[in-house]
Design a protein around this motif. Structure first.
Motif, short mmCIF file in Angstrom:
data_model
loop_
_atom_site.label_atom_id
_atom_site.label_comp_id
_atom_site.label_asym_id
_atom_site.label_seq_id
_atom_site.Cartn_x
_atom_site.Cartn_y
_atom_site.Cartn_z
N ILE A 46 9.07 -8.47 -5.89
CA ILE A 46 10.10 -7.83 -6.77
C ILE A 46 9.72 -6.59 -7.87
CG2 ILE A 46 11.90 -9.48 -6.44
CD1 ILE A 46 11.61 -10.27 -9.16
N ARG A 47 8.37 -6.43 -7.69
CA ARG A 47 7.62 -5.59 -8.85
C ARG A 47 8.10 -4.18 -8.46
NH1 ARG A 47 2.08 -5.29 -7.57
NH2 ARG A 47 2.62 -5.71 -5.54
N TYR A 48 8.11 -3.41 -9.79
CA TYR A 48 8.31 -2.25 -9.45
C TYR A 48 7.44 -1.13 -8.92
CZ TYR A 48 6.69 -1.72 -14.31
OH TYR A 48 6.08 -1.84 -15.42
N GLN A 49 7.73 -0.01 -8.23
CA GLN A 49 6.74 0.82 -7.47
C GLN A 49 5.63 1.18 -8.25
OE1 GLN A 49 8.52 4.37 -5.74
NE2 GLN A 49 6.70 5.01 -5.11
N ALA A 50 5.62 1.41 -9.53
CA ALA A 50 4.28 1.73 -10.39
C ALA A 50 3.44 0.76 -10.24
CB ALA A 50 4.81 2.25 -11.65
N LEU A 51 3.73 -0.68 -10.13
CA LEU A 51 2.96 -1.58 -10.35
C LEU A 51 2.42 -1.89 -8.89
CD1 LEU A 51 4.74 -4.20 -12.62
CD2 LEU A 51 2.65 -2.86 -13.06
N GLY A 121 2.75 -17.36 -12.57
CA GLY A 121 1.83 -16.37 -12.80
C GLY A 121 1.83 -15.03 -12.00
N GLY A 122 2.71 -14.91 -10.96
CA GLY A 122 3.24 -13.68 -10.41
C GLY A 122 2.11 -13.20 -9.65
N PHE A 123 1.97 -11.88 -9.30
CA PHE A 123 1.15 -11.25 -8.61
C PHE A 123 -0.10 -11.30 -9.29
CE2 PHE A 123 -1.42 -7.23 -8.05
CZ PHE A 123 -1.38 -7.26 -6.43
N GLN A 124 -0.07 -11.33 -10.55
CA GLN A 124 -1.44 -11.31 -11.25
C GLN A 124 -2.31 -12.77 -11.03
OE1 GLN A 124 -2.77 -8.72 -12.47
NE2 GLN A 124 -1.04 -7.37 -12.19
N ALA A 125 -1.58 -13.60 -10.79
CA ALA A 125 -2.23 -14.99 -10.35
C ALA A 125 -2.80 -15.02 -8.99
CB ALA A 125 -1.15 -16.19 -10.67
N TRP A 126 -1.83 -14.32 -8.09
CA TRP A 126 -2.44 -14.09 -6.51
C TRP A 126 -3.71 -13.43 -6.68
CZ3 TRP A 126 0.37 -15.14 -2.10
CH2 TRP A 126 -0.57 -14.75 -0.85
N LYS A 127 -3.79 -12.19 -7.50
CA LYS A 127 -4.93 -11.31 -7.61
C LYS A 127 -5.97 -11.98 -8.16
CE LYS A 127 -6.38 -6.96 -9.50
NZ LYS A 127 -5.60 -5.99 -10.34
N ALA A 128 -5.86 -12.73 -9.06
CA ALA A 128 -6.78 -13.72 -9.90
C ALA A 128 -7.62 -14.77 -8.77
CB ALA A 128 -6.50 -14.20 -11.34
N ALA A 129 -6.57 -15.39 -8.07
CA ALA A 129 -7.15 -16.49 -7.04
C ALA A 129 -7.99 -15.74 -5.72
CB ALA A 129 -5.91 -17.21 -6.59
N GLY A 130 -8.08 -14.37 -6.04
CA GLY A 130 -8.78 -13.68 -4.90
C GLY A 130 -8.20 -13.71 -3.58
N LEU A 131 -6.87 -13.75 -3.45
CA LEU A 131 -6.13 -13.87 -2.22
C LEU A 131 -5.99 -12.60 -1.76
CD1 LEU A 131 -3.62 -16.72 -3.28
CD2 LEU A 131 -5.52 -16.86 -1.49
N PRO A 132 -5.67 -12.45 -0.47
CA PRO A 132 -5.69 -10.81 0.36
C PRO A 132 -4.67 -9.97 -0.40
CG PRO A 132 -5.53 -12.63 1.80
CD PRO A 132 -5.42 -13.39 0.58
N LEU A 133 -5.11 -8.97 -0.39
CA LEU A 133 -4.57 -7.73 -1.13
C LEU A 133 -4.60 -6.57 -0.35
CD1 LEU A 133 -5.06 -7.92 -4.92
CD2 LEU A 133 -3.09 -8.66 -3.62
N THR A 134 -3.58 -5.54 -0.10
CA THR A 134 -3.78 -4.30 0.44
C THR A 134 -3.46 -3.41 -0.34
OG1 THR A 134 -1.56 -4.22 1.59
CG2 THR A 134 -3.21 -5.20 2.87
N ALA A 135 -3.99 -1.93 -0.37
CA ALA A 135 -3.55 -0.92 -1.09
C ALA A 135 -2.06 -0.31 -0.58
CB ALA A 135 -4.65 0.33 -0.96
N ALA A 136 -1.32 -0.19 -1.71
CA ALA A 136 0.00 0.42 -1.48
C ALA A 136 -0.08 1.87 -1.10
CB ALA A 136 0.69 0.45 -2.88
N ALA A 137 0.56 2.33 -0.10
CA ALA A 137 0.64 3.71 0.37
C ALA A 137 1.20 4.60 -0.72
CB ALA A 137 1.78 3.71 1.79
N ALA A 138 0.48 5.63 -0.81
CA ALA A 138 0.89 6.78 -1.64
C ALA A 138 2.36 7.13 -1.51
CB ALA A 138 -0.10 7.74 -1.72
#
Length: 142
Positions: A46-51, A121-138
């Motif tokens: 549910i994060r906004y687009q800029a995030l 902890g939201g998205f930041q907890a996911w990221k800190a745990a080193g779980l998979p991420l992809t770049a957002a499309a511009a």
């Protein structure tokens, strides 16, 4: 003559969060990841687009901004997404740090989505745990 009760003092957001979080079990990043690998669990970002543009996306998560959440996930709603076909769906709501997602999960409970929860902890907890991420499309600009 009836007695008038004194007004209830304002609860405050911290107390309100504590109160609503006591009504369900939140999940950690690793548990959310493992749940997303099986069927029957929907991760909802549910994060906004800029995030999303700044930090990236969780692969497989459905992006629904907070102001549309209830309309898109109500199985009885005319504006629901195809994934929202049942009140039995397990939904894990993800915001940036795990605050707005708690309020969103409880809002989903009022629609009968009793298995809705949120990511501690939201998205930041996911990221800190080193779980998979992809770049957002511009975003596309005319």
């Amino acid at each position: 003559m009836s007695a008038t009760l004194p007004p209830t003092p304002p609860l405050g957001i911290d107390a309100h969060l504590e109160q609503v979080r006591s009504t369900y079990t939140r999940v950690g990043a690793r548990e959310a990841y493992e749940a997303s690998l099986g069927e029957g669990t929907l991760l909802v970002d549910i994060r906004y687009q800029a995030l999303r543009e700044r930090d990236g996306l969780i692969p497989g998560a459905l992006v629904i901004e907070r102001n549309e959440l209830e309309w898109r996930l109500d199985p009885q709603g005319s504006h629901r997404v195809p994934e929202a076909g049942s009140h039995d769906l397990r939904i894990i709501v993800i915001c940036n740090e795990g605050y707005a997602s708690s309020l969103a999960a409880v809002s989903l409970h009022t629609l009968g989505l009793r298995r809705a929860t949120d990511l501690e902890g939201g998205f930041q907890a996911w990221k800190a745990a080193g779980l998979p991420l992809t770049a957002a499309a511009a975003p596309a600009h005319p």
